[in-house]
Enzyme design. Structure first.
Site, PDB file in Angstrom:
ATOM      1  N   ASP A 160     -53.732  53.992 -81.014  1.00  8.32           N
ATOM      2  CA  ASP A 160     -52.698  53.526 -81.933  1.00  8.32           C
ATOM      3  C   ASP A 160     -51.384  54.166 -81.508  1.00  8.32           C
ATOM      4  OD1 ASP A 160     -50.990  52.900 -83.985  1.00  8.32           O
ATOM      5  OD2 ASP A 160     -52.253  53.684 -85.597  1.00  8.32           O
ATOM      6  N   SER A 181     -37.312  43.042 -72.340  1.00  7.24           N
ATOM      7  CA  SER A 181     -37.041  41.715 -72.894  1.00  7.24           C
ATOM      8  C   SER A 181     -35.666  41.249 -72.449  1.00  7.24           C
ATOM      9  CB  SER A 181     -37.086  41.756 -74.422  1.00  7.24           C
ATOM     10  OG  SER A 181     -36.600  40.551 -74.973  1.00  7.24           O
ATOM     11  N   TYR A 184     -35.431  43.375 -83.760  1.00  2.77           N
ATOM     12  CA  TYR A 184     -36.229  43.324 -82.531  1.00  2.77           C
ATOM     13  C   TYR A 184     -35.344  43.526 -81.311  1.00  2.77           C
ATOM     14  CZ  TYR A 184     -39.199  41.462 -78.814  1.00  2.77           C
ATOM     15  OH  TYR A 184     -39.896  41.301 -77.649  1.00  2.77           O
ATOM     16  N   LYS A 187     -35.745  46.545 -78.590  1.00  2.00           N
ATOM     17  CA  LYS A 187     -36.037  46.297 -77.173  1.00  2.00           C
ATOM     18  C   LYS A 187     -34.924  46.831 -76.282  1.00  2.00           C
ATOM     19  CE  LYS A 187     -39.231  44.688 -75.786  1.00  2.00           C
ATOM     20  NZ  LYS A 187     -40.581  45.261 -75.521  1.00  2.00           N
TER      21      LYS A 187
END
Length: 298
Positions: A64, A143, A157, A161
């Protein structure tokens, strides 16, 4: 050469595709995921079945990325099983979708934890072994959103990134003299083939979200998603990201590309990244640290 590889966030999407492709390429691959005895138990069985059907060495490991204890235990197991760890693929991540203002600060912090702090936990667990070996490879799944066209409603997001990419850039020079190589893979907005968009989180502040959805920004959310999908060529394949990672891993040490682009939509990120990466090279040359641009062969 067969290598021992750890892929984070490998229960689905780019992570699972990459783990499978790397295993097919002949490597010992650990598809890491959380809750292997719980909600991801079926994924563990899928991985086991894939490994058997394809006669490859693809394994799962409980890890995790939000827990330092879990990360340490997972990395320790991989090293204990094999006596080494050669490649870490930083893939774990999560997406959210909605007006930037409607996400709480706690949601931003959580997303930063998943997409950025997770890589720090894994690095602190894995790098001691890579330094000990004097050889290793860090692959970061970034990304195009960090530098390319940035459509609305993906702010948390995009910010996370961008943070991860910046961390990857800094790490690259700081581990090079230990013989650790860095490659940053930059996927575009694949709207099919992963669960990124399908499982995207939503803002916690529903009242504020509604102000955007019913006010002057009505329809923007749908238009942005439709527009992204329209930019994507019909033959765009998320598996191309996995193929790119396999190609990087299989290249000889010291010859791997610093950055690789897998962006069928061509959103402009490559052009912007190239400028930034050139300025980075020039800066290191100007300050007398050009050797940090390539991993040292120890």
């Amino acid at each position: 050469m067969k290598q021992v590889i750890l892929v984070t966030g490998a229960s689905s999407g780019f992570g699972l595709l990459s783990a499978q492709a790397l295993a097919k390429a002949g490597h010992i691959v650990y598809a890491s995921m959380r809750e292997t005895m719980g909600r991801n138990a079926s994924k563990v069985e899928e991985v086991r079945a894939f490994s058997k059907q394809n006669d490859v060495d693809l394994r799962t490991v409980e890890l995790d990325v939000l827990s330092g204890e879990s990360v340490n235990a997972g990395v320790t197991k991989v090293i204990a099983d094999n006596g080494r760890l050669d490649v870490v693929v930083h893939n774990a991540g999560h997406m959210v979708y909605g007006p930037a203002e409607a996400f709480t600060p706690e949601q931003y912090a959580q997303l930063y934890d998943i997409n950025v702090l997770s890589t720090q936990r894994v690095n602190r667990a894995a790098l001691p072994q890579l330094r000990k070996q004097g050889r290793g490879l860090l692959v970061w799944v970034s990304s195009s959103s960090a530098r390319g066209g940035t459509p609305p409603y993906l702010a948390p997001y995009f910010a996370a990134k961008a943070g991860m990419d910046s961390l990857a850039v800094s790490y690259a020079s700081e581990v090079a003299r230990f013989g650790i190589e860095t490659s940053i893979v930059v996927p575009g907005a694949f709207t099919k083939g992963t669960n990124h968009f399908a499982h995207a989180g939503a803002p916690a502040d529903k009242a504020l979200q509604e102000i955007y959805e019913k006010g002057p920004y009505a329809g923007v959310a749908d238009q942005a998603l439709k527009g992204l999908a329209a930019l994507e060529p019909p033959d765009a394949d998320a598996g191309a990201v996995a193929t790119a990672i396999v190609e990087i891993v299989d290249l000889p040490f010291g010859s791997r590309p610093y950055r690789v682009y897998v962006d069928p939509s061509q959103d402009g990120a490559e052009e912007v990244f190239r400028v930034g990466d050139r300025m980075r090279r020039e800066m290191f040359q100007s300050i007398g640290l050009a050797d940090l641009l390539k991993p040292r062969i120890n």
